[in-house]
Design a protein around this motif. Structure first.
Motif, PDB file in Angstrom:
ATOM      1  N   ALA A  81     107.057  22.075  59.041  1.00 39.45           N
ATOM      2  CA  ALA A  81     106.664  21.843  60.433  1.00 39.45           C
ATOM      3  C   ALA A  81     107.373  22.815  61.375  1.00 39.45           C
ATOM      4  N   GLU A  82     108.642  23.108  61.091  1.00 38.39           N
ATOM      5  CA  GLU A  82     109.387  24.064  61.921  1.00 38.39           C
ATOM      6  C   GLU A  82     108.786  25.458  61.815  1.00 38.39           C
ATOM      7  N   ILE A  83     108.417  25.835  60.600  1.00 38.27           N
ATOM      8  CA  ILE A  83     107.803  27.149  60.416  1.00 38.27           C
ATOM      9  C   ILE A  83     106.457  27.211  61.135  1.00 38.27           C
ATOM     10  N   LYS A  84     105.699  26.107  61.027  1.00 35.64           N
ATOM     11  CA  LYS A  84     104.401  26.064  61.701  1.00 35.64           C
ATOM     12  C   LYS A  84     104.566  26.193  63.215  1.00 35.64           C
ATOM     13  N   ALA A  85     105.627  25.569  63.739  1.00 36.79           N
ATOM     14  CA  ALA A  85     105.867  25.624  65.184  1.00 36.79           C
ATOM     15  C   ALA A  85     106.181  27.045  65.629  1.00 36.79           C
ATOM     16  N   GLU A  86     106.855  27.811  64.752  1.00 34.99           N
ATOM     17  CA  GLU A  86     107.212  29.185  65.097  1.00 34.99           C
ATOM     18  C   GLU A  86     106.007  30.121  64.997  1.00 34.99           C
ATOM     19  N   MET A  87     105.021  29.731  64.188  1.00 35.14           N
ATOM     20  CA  MET A  87     103.859  30.597  63.953  1.00 35.14           C
ATOM     21  C   MET A  87     102.605  29.878  64.431  1.00 35.14           C
ATOM     22  N   PRO A  88     102.236  30.039  65.686  1.00 35.09           N
ATOM     23  CA  PRO A  88     101.061  29.335  66.218  1.00 35.09           C
ATOM     24  C   PRO A  88      99.794  29.686  65.440  1.00 35.09           C
ATOM     25  N   HIS A  89      98.951  28.684  65.228  1.00 34.60           N
ATOM     26  CA  HIS A  89      97.710  28.895  64.505  1.00 34.60           C
ATOM     27  C   HIS A  89      96.800  29.843  65.287  1.00 34.60           C
ATOM     28  N   THR A  90      96.227  30.783  64.576  1.00 34.30           N
ATOM     29  CA  THR A  90      95.303  31.705  65.221  1.00 34.30           C
ATOM     30  C   THR A  90      93.860  31.247  65.075  1.00 34.30           C
ATOM     31  N   VAL A  91      93.623  30.281  64.179  1.00 28.47           N
ATOM     32  CA  VAL A  91      92.265  29.757  63.996  1.00 28.47           C
ATOM     33  C   VAL A  91      92.347  28.242  63.890  1.00 28.47           C
ATOM     34  N   SER A  92      91.217  27.581  64.129  1.00 29.26           N
ATOM     35  CA  SER A  92      91.173  26.125  64.012  1.00 29.26           C
ATOM     36  C   SER A  92      91.207  25.723  62.548  1.00 29.26           C
ATOM     37  N   LEU A  93      91.530  24.456  62.305  1.00 33.02           N
ATOM     38  CA  LEU A  93      91.545  23.946  60.939  1.00 33.02           C
ATOM     39  C   LEU A  93      90.159  24.060  60.309  1.00 33.02           C
ATOM     40  N   GLY A  94      89.121  23.742  61.077  1.00 35.30           N
ATOM     41  CA  GLY A  94      87.759  23.819  60.547  1.00 35.30           C
ATOM     42  C   GLY A  94      87.388  25.227  60.118  1.00 35.30           C
ATOM     43  N   GLU A  95      87.725  26.211  60.953  1.00 38.47           N
ATOM     44  CA  GLU A  95      87.404  27.599  60.602  1.00 38.47           C
ATOM     45  C   GLU A  95      88.192  28.050  59.385  1.00 38.47           C
ATOM     46  N   GLU A  96      89.486  27.671  59.320  1.00 38.47           N
ATOM     47  CA  GLU A  96      90.295  28.075  58.170  1.00 38.47           C
ATOM     48  C   GLU A  96      89.827  27.385  56.898  1.00 38.47           C
ATOM     49  N   ARG A  97      89.321  26.165  57.024  1.00 35.45           N
ATOM     50  CA  ARG A  97      88.764  25.491  55.849  1.00 35.45           C
ATOM     51  C   ARG A  97      87.572  26.263  55.290  1.00 35.45           C
ATOM     52  N   ARG A  98      86.724  26.785  56.183  1.00 34.09           N
ATOM     53  CA  ARG A  98      85.570  27.553  55.714  1.00 34.09           C
ATOM     54  C   ARG A  98      86.030  28.824  55.012  1.00 34.09           C
ATOM     55  N   ARG A  99      87.029  29.487  55.584  1.00 33.53           N
ATOM     56  CA  ARG A  99      87.574  30.676  54.935  1.00 33.53           C
ATOM     57  C   ARG A  99      88.208  30.320  53.590  1.00 33.53           C
ATOM     58  N   ALA A 100      88.971  29.211  53.597  1.00 30.48           N
ATOM     59  CA  ALA A 100      89.687  28.804  52.388  1.00 30.48           C
ATOM     60  C   ALA A 100      88.721  28.449  51.258  1.00 30.48           C
ATOM     61  N   THR A 101      87.589  27.844  51.603  1.00 28.85           N
ATOM     62  CA  THR A 101      86.589  27.489  50.586  1.00 28.85           C
ATOM     63  C   THR A 101      86.108  28.735  49.851  1.00 28.85           C
ATOM     64  N   LYS A 102      85.792  29.782  50.604  1.00 33.52           N
ATOM     65  CA  LYS A 102      85.352  31.047  49.986  1.00 33.52           C
ATOM     66  C   LYS A 102      86.480  31.687  49.177  1.00 33.52           C
ATOM     67  N   LEU A 103      87.696  31.609  49.722  1.00 32.59           N
ATOM     68  CA  LEU A 103      88.841  32.213  49.047  1.00 32.59           C
ATOM     69  C   LEU A 103      89.134  31.516  47.727  1.00 32.59           C
ATOM     70  N   LEU A 104      89.048  30.199  47.697  1.00 33.59           N
ATOM     71  CA  LEU A 104      89.285  29.468  46.455  1.00 33.59           C
ATOM     72  C   LEU A 104      88.250  29.826  45.400  1.00 33.59           C
ATOM     73  N   ARG A 105      87.018  30.030  45.830  1.00 33.70           N
ATOM     74  CA  ARG A 105      85.966  30.424  44.890  1.00 33.70           C
ATOM     75  C   ARG A 105      86.265  31.814  44.325  1.00 33.70           C
TER      76      ARG A 105
END
Length: 404
Positions: A81-105
Motif C-alpha cells: 500500500a505504501e508503494i502504491k501511494a508513492e506511485m499514483p495509478h496512471t490507468v483505471s483498474l478496468g483499463e488495466e484489467r483489459r490490458r492484463a487479460t491480453k498480457l496473461l494470454r
C-alpha cells in the motif's frame, strides 16, 4: 528481567528462579537452574508445578507472539500500500484489467511454446520470456490489483502454464512489496516462469495423480527440478537469481524439502520467496484430485507453517502483499450476502471495500449490486466478513465479478 510465566510456556534454555510452590510440595531440590530439555519440562509438570518465574538475563525469553512478529515485519518492510501511494495509478483498474487479460494470454502462449519444445526434446530459450516479464512488471506498477487476481483464475486443462504465469505475477508483487530493484524482480519472475519446465520430462499422470505417490514415483517427480535446469542450461544463460528459483522452490525452511534438503538461510531469498508463491498459487488452484482452497484459507495455512516450512518473516510480508482477503475474493457477510473484495485498506485488511452481489437466503442476485466500505461504522447494513467463500460452490462466475 524476572518474568512470571505458566509451565506450558516453559522452554529448554530458560533460567528458572522461582517455582512458586512450597519445597515440601515437590521433589525439585534446587531452587535456581537452567531448563535442560523437554524431559526436564515434563518432570516439572509431573511434580505439579503450574507457574514459574524466569530470569531473561540468564536464559532465553519467551518468543514473540505471531502478532508481534507481524508488527516487527511491518516496521522493517514497506507495505504494498505504501508503494502504491508513492506511485499514483496512471490507468483505471478496468483499463488495466483489459490490458492484463491480453498480457496473461501472451505470457501463457509463450510458456506453452517453451513447454512443448522441452517435451519434444528441442531447445528451450528462456530469453523469449524477457519481454513478457517486463510487460508484467509494468502492469503491476500501473495497478497491482489487476494482473494478480486475474492470474489466479485458471483452467485445469492449461494449469501448468497458467500456474507459471500466476506465480510470476505474485512474485513481482511480492518483490515490489519488499522494495527490491526492478532488475532483480525481473530475474525472480523469469525464474518462476520456467521453474517447472522439467515437468516435460515426467509422465503427466504422475503430476496429476490423486492420493499418495509411492517412494519411487515421488523420486521421479522430484527429479523435475534438476531436469528443468539441465534443459535450460543447454540453451540459456540464466542469472543466479533465476537459477535459485528453479533449484530451490521446493526447499523448505525446516530442511524437509528437496532436492538438496537446504534449511533456513541456506536457502536464498529467491528460493524462500518462490516457495511461498508456488505453494500459495497451487493451494488456490483447482486440481483433478482436489478443489481450490480460498485465498484466505491458504494464507492461514502458510502463516501456520511460518518458521517450519516457510520463512516466517517472508510469510508475514506476503500476507501484506496480497491481503487477508485478496482483491477478487468472494466473501460471506454477516447479513448473509455474498460480496466481492474490490479494494483493500492498508491499515485494516479485515475491512475492505466490497461489492455486494448475492443474497444466500433468497438465492438470488441483487438487482443493483451495492458497493460498501466495511471499515465505515455508518452506512454499512451488511456487517463484517464471516469467511471467504468459493465461487464454484455458489455457481457464480469468478471472471464476471472480478473488479473493474
Amino acid at each position: 528481567m524476572i518474568r512470571k510465566i505458566s509451565i506450558d510456556q516453559l522452554l529448554p534454555g530458560m533460567y528458572v528462579v522461582d517455582l512458586h510452590k512450597r519445597w515440601l510440595d515437590h521433589s525439585i531440590w534446587i531452587k535456581r537452574f537452567k531448563v535442560r530439555d523437554e524431559d526436564h519440562v515434563w518432570k516439572l509438570k509431573d511434580d505439579g508445578i503450574t507457574e514459574i518465574s524466569i530470569d531473561t538475563a540468564k536464559g532465553i525469553d519467551l518468543p514473540p507472539s505471531p502478532i508481534a512478529r507481524i508488527n516487527a515485519v511491518e516496521k522493517r518492510i514497506r507495505s504494498l500500500a505504501e508503494i502504491k501511494a508513492e506511485m499514483p495509478h496512471t490507468v483505471s483498474l478496468g483499463e488495466e484489467r483489459r490490458r492484463a487479460t491480453k498480457l496473461l494470454r501472451e505470457a501463457s502462449d509463450t510458456v506453452t511454446g517453451l513447454m512443448l519444445s522441452a517435451k519434444a526434446g528441442h531447445s528451450v530459450d528462456a530469453a523469449r520470456l524477457e519481454p513478457v516479464v517486463a510487460k508484467m512488471l509494468e502492469s503491476v506498477s500501473r495497478n497491482p490489483d489487476a494482473l494478480v487476481p486475474l492470474a489466479r483464475l485458471k483452467s485445469e486443462d492449461t494449469y501448468a502454464t497458467e500456474h507459471a504465469v500466476a506465480t510470476a505475477a505474485l512474485i513481482i508483487a511480492f518483490g515490489r512489496q519488499q522494495g527490491l530493484a526492478e532488475p532483480e524482480i525481473e530475474k525472480l519472475a523469469l525464474g518462476t516462469m520456467v521453474k517447472d519446465v522439467g515437468h516435460a520430462a515426467i509422465d503427466a499422470r504422475l503430476i496429476t495423480k490423486p492420493g499418495m505417490l509411492s517412494k519411487a514415483e515421488f523420486s521421479i517427480v522430484q527429479s523435475h527440478v534438476e531436469e528443468g535446469l539441465a534443459v535450460l542450461e543447454a540453451t540459456s544463460r540464466l542469472s543466479e537469481t533465476s537459477v535459485a528459483v528453479v533449484l530451490e522452490h521446493h526447499e523448505r525452511y525446516n530442511g524437509c524439502g528437496y532436492p538438496y534438503r537446504m534449511a533456513g538461510d541456506e536457502i536464498s531469498l529467491a528460493g524462500r520467496m518462490a516457495a511461498i508463491v508456488d505453494t500459495y498459487d497451487a493451494m488456490t488452484s483447482a486440481r483433478p484430485y482436489r478443489a481450490a482452497m480460498s485465498p484466505s484459507h491458504a494464507l492461514r495455512q502458510l502463516y501456520e507453517e511460518g518458521g517450519k516450512q516457510y520463512d516466517p518473516a517472508l510469510v508475514a510480508a506476503f500476507v501484506k502483499t496480497v491481503g487477508i482477503y485478496p482483491v477478487g475474493t468472494l466473501v460471506l457477510l454477516e447479513s448473509g450476502h455474498l460480496a466481492v473484495v474490490e479494494q483493500l485498506h492498508p491499515d485494516n485488511m479485515l475491512t475492505p471495500i466490497v461489492l455486494v452481489i448475492y443474497h444466500t437466503g433468497r438465492k438470488q442476485y441483487l438487482t443493483t449490486p451495492a458497493q460498501v466500505d466495511l471499515s465505515r461504522k455508518v452506512g454499512n447494513h451488511y456487517g463484517q466478513i464471516v469467511r471467504a467463500e468459493s465461487y464454484e460452490r455458489w455457481g457464480i462466475s469468478a471472471l464476471r465479478w472480478q473488479p473493474a
